[in-house]
Scaffold this active site. Structure first.
Site, PDB file in Angstrom:
ATOM      1  N   ASP A 151       0.867  -1.180   0.000  1.00  0.00           N
ATOM      2  CA  ASP A 151       0.000   0.000   0.000  1.00  0.00           C
ATOM      3  C   ASP A 151       0.904   1.232   0.000  1.00  0.00           C
ATOM      4  OD1 ASP A 151      -2.072  -1.753   0.159  1.00  0.00           O
ATOM      5  OD2 ASP A 151      -2.640  -1.267   2.212  1.00  0.00           O
ATOM      6  N   ASP A 170     -15.052  -3.630  -1.410  1.00  0.00           N
ATOM      7  CA  ASP A 170     -14.606  -3.446  -0.033  1.00  0.00           C
ATOM      8  C   ASP A 170     -15.838  -3.224   0.829  1.00  0.00           C
ATOM      9  OD1 ASP A 170     -12.019  -3.442  -1.165  1.00  0.00           O
ATOM     10  OD2 ASP A 170     -12.190  -1.297  -1.556  1.00  0.00           O
TER      11      ASP A 170
END
Length: 243
Positions: free
Chosen positions: A8, A129
């Protein structure tokens, strides 16, 4: 089952978040590129990159670094975060990225999903998500207005073959993946499901592989913390699969 080690990216650095909270970011390595190279050296078959700045801004921010990293590897890279337009998607796909992940854009523009799926077969994934079964968008900061079960069916009908499903409550918490969620969704679709969020150990990966409900698993924090040794985990999983 493919294991996709995750990087990330926030302000050009590899970080991890807790439950998607940008205020709980911690740097986990010195370099995105060197981290990706180490994953490849340890036997990874894919690398998963997320442009956290891009997810929040609504457009790619770390794209130059991401393309540089992808083109320095010999294994495929998938990228998500901030890909909201056709031009942005094509820039990645034509620039060296094997698979892109649409999330906010997928819910907002189904025609975009269909066009890209047609032009780049098998190279478009949709990231779903969810928190309490509701899909979140815009870097997990907003509600997407849809339940995840409905989103799964819609994306399959649009031509998507790969879904990356994250349980936000488990992300970065090392609390174990949401097996029940993946079992439920696997019954609704023929798409490949990639599990993300909460994977904390080799045992978690083994259970996901043995469950047979997922085609892949994304893990980041467990690798950085040392809870999972990537090289040995990949070896164990391959042996158990008979490879």
């Amino acid at each position: 089952m493919i294991v996709l080690p995750a990087i990330d990216i926030l302000e050009g650095k590899p970080v991890r978040l807790r439950q998607g909270d940008y205020n709980q970011a911690s740097q986990v390595a010195a370099s995105v590129l060197e981290t990706a190279k180490s994953f490849e050296a340890n036997g990874a078959k894919w690398v998963h990159l997320v442009d956290l700045d891009g997810a929040k801004a609504g457009h790619p921010v770390n794209d130059e670094l991401i393309l540089q990293t992808a083109n320095a590897l010999s294994i495929p890279v998938e990228v998500g975060g901030g890909i909201r337009s056709e031009s942005q998607a094509r820039a990645y796909l034509d620039g060296g990225i094997e698979r892109i992940i649409l999330s906010t854009a997928a819910l907002a523009d189904l025609d975009l999903v269909k066009r890209l799926s047609n032009d780049y077969p098998g190279r478009i994934a949709v990231g779903l998500d969810c928190k309490d079964m509701r899909v979140k968008i815009s870097g997990w900061l907003e509600d997407g207005g849809v339940m995840i079960e409905d989103a799964v069916k819609t994306m399959e009908q649009a031509g998507i073959r790969t879904l990356i499903v994250t349980d936000i409550r488990r992300d970065g918490m090392l609390s174990g993946p949401s097996h029940e969620l993946y079992q439920k969704l696997a019954k609704l679709t023929t798409c490949d499901i990639i599990a993300s969020g909460g994977i904390s150990s080799l045992e978690d990966l083994e259970k996901l592989q043995n469950d047979g409900n997922v085609a892949g698993a994304i893990t980041g924090k467990a690798i950085y913390s040392g809870a999972i040794d990537l090289k040995s985990a990949l070896s164990v999983l391959a042996k158990e699969k008979g490879e």
